[in-house]
Design an enzyme around this catalytic site. Sequence first.
Site, PDB file in Angstrom:
ATOM      1  N   HIS A 149       0.731  -0.585  -0.242  1.00 54.10           N
ATOM      2  CA  HIS A 149      -0.324   0.062   0.119  1.00 54.10           C
ATOM      3  C   HIS A 149       0.683   1.540  -0.432  1.00 54.10           C
ATOM      4  O   HIS A 149       0.491   2.052  -0.559  1.00 54.10           O
ATOM      5  CB  HIS A 149      -0.871  -0.367   1.000  1.00 54.10           C
ATOM      6  CG  HIS A 149      -2.076  -1.071   1.745  1.00 54.10           C
ATOM      7  ND1 HIS A 149      -3.684  -0.479   0.128  1.00 54.10           N
ATOM      8  CD2 HIS A 149      -2.474  -2.135   1.555  1.00 54.10           C
ATOM      9  CE1 HIS A 149      -3.676  -1.732   0.569  1.00 54.10           C
ATOM     10  NE2 HIS A 149      -3.507  -2.448   1.393  1.00 54.10           N
ATOM     11  N   ASP A 156      -7.518  -2.656  -2.043  1.00 55.65           N
ATOM     12  CA  ASP A 156      -8.324  -3.130  -1.372  1.00 55.65           C
ATOM     13  C   ASP A 156      -9.609  -2.978  -1.617  1.00 55.65           C
ATOM     14  O   ASP A 156     -10.024  -1.783  -1.677  1.00 55.65           O
ATOM     15  CB  ASP A 156      -8.321  -2.688   0.296  1.00 55.65           C
ATOM     16  CG  ASP A 156      -6.944  -3.272   0.957  1.00 55.65           C
ATOM     17  OD1 ASP A 156      -6.614  -3.637   0.607  1.00 55.65           O
ATOM     18  OD2 ASP A 156      -6.549  -2.299   2.096  1.00 55.65           O
ATOM     19  N   GLU A 214      -6.782 -12.549   2.854  1.00 53.95           N
ATOM     20  CA  GLU A 214      -7.416 -11.486   2.817  1.00 53.95           C
ATOM     21  C   GLU A 214      -7.928 -11.092   2.189  1.00 53.95           C
ATOM     22  O   GLU A 214      -7.209 -10.847   0.415  1.00 53.95           O
ATOM     23  CB  GLU A 214      -7.181  -9.590   2.997  1.00 53.95           C
ATOM     24  CG  GLU A 214      -6.139 -10.095   4.533  1.00 53.95           C
ATOM     25  CD  GLU A 214      -5.653  -8.103   4.677  1.00 53.95           C
ATOM     26  OE1 GLU A 214      -5.581  -7.141   3.701  1.00 53.95           O
ATOM     27  OE2 GLU A 214      -5.239  -7.827   5.639  1.00 53.95           O
ATOM     28  N   HIS A 217      -7.451  -7.743  -0.574  1.00 47.67           N
ATOM     29  CA  HIS A 217      -6.069  -7.197  -1.196  1.00 47.67           C
ATOM     30  C   HIS A 217      -5.600  -7.986  -1.886  1.00 47.67           C
ATOM     31  O   HIS A 217      -5.344  -8.660  -1.928  1.00 47.67           O
ATOM     32  CB  HIS A 217      -5.615  -7.264   0.412  1.00 47.67           C
ATOM     33  CG  HIS A 217      -4.544  -6.832   0.638  1.00 47.67           C
ATOM     34  ND1 HIS A 217      -3.716  -5.357   1.378  1.00 47.67           N
ATOM     35  CD2 HIS A 217      -3.339  -7.048  -0.294  1.00 47.67           C
ATOM     36  CE1 HIS A 217      -2.592  -5.902   0.598  1.00 47.67           C
ATOM     37  NE2 HIS A 217      -1.955  -5.791  -0.113  1.00 47.67           N
TER      38      HIS A 217
END
Length: 236
Positions: A149, A156, A214, A217
């Site tokens: 990120h 996301d 996740e 993500h």
Amino acid sequence: MKLNSLSSPINSLMKISAFLLFSLFIHPLSAQQKNTLKVINSLKVYQNSFARDPSQELIELRKMIPDLVLDIRYATANNFMKQVMYPQARAFARKPVAEQLKKVQAELRKRGYGLKIYDAYRPYAITVSFYKRAADKSFVANPAKGSKHNRGCAVDLTLIDFKTKKEIPMPTPYDSFAPEAAAAYQKLPAAVIRNRDFLIRTMRTYGFRVIKNEWWHYDFIGWQNYALMDIPFKSL
């Protein structure tokens, strides 16, 4: 006797030296190593980087993809931190990442779907705050390495119905720490697995890879070519 008396302190010194060298290799989070982490926090340095190489620019996603839906949770208190972390509800990504997301959106639109973005570029200082406060460190990036990120190379997101803008059923809510959040978790309704796997396949086609714990993500391939950034949204 003299040789023996000398060998003992020499052996001790050798053992100490070996221990110190070993310690350097097994402690990657040492202060010395953290200090060597390169993070760009100068706006001028960042601007010079994309003047030389346009792919380095952080693009505001809604400007490139106007029909993209944003739900920037960290600009609200509706997140795992339970507090506002971003001063502005905006989403940025490196130019190649934004261009590929535009292709994803076009592909999904044909099928009646669209993307909702929860988070994209994240200033490095926010990653530091997350790590300090998160109870479960496995769900947050270690500042000693930085986050995808922070490089503008992770996003996301989830699927929505393009017309109604409602979210398509997925295994868990965003930022869940539950086992069901894992990208390969199978004890779920068949329809939910189809939705999740369809999103994973579509994103993969355009150069994104889901992370194992996740489902929401996605890291962009080639993220290693981009520096960690700590430029606030207001400066972009």
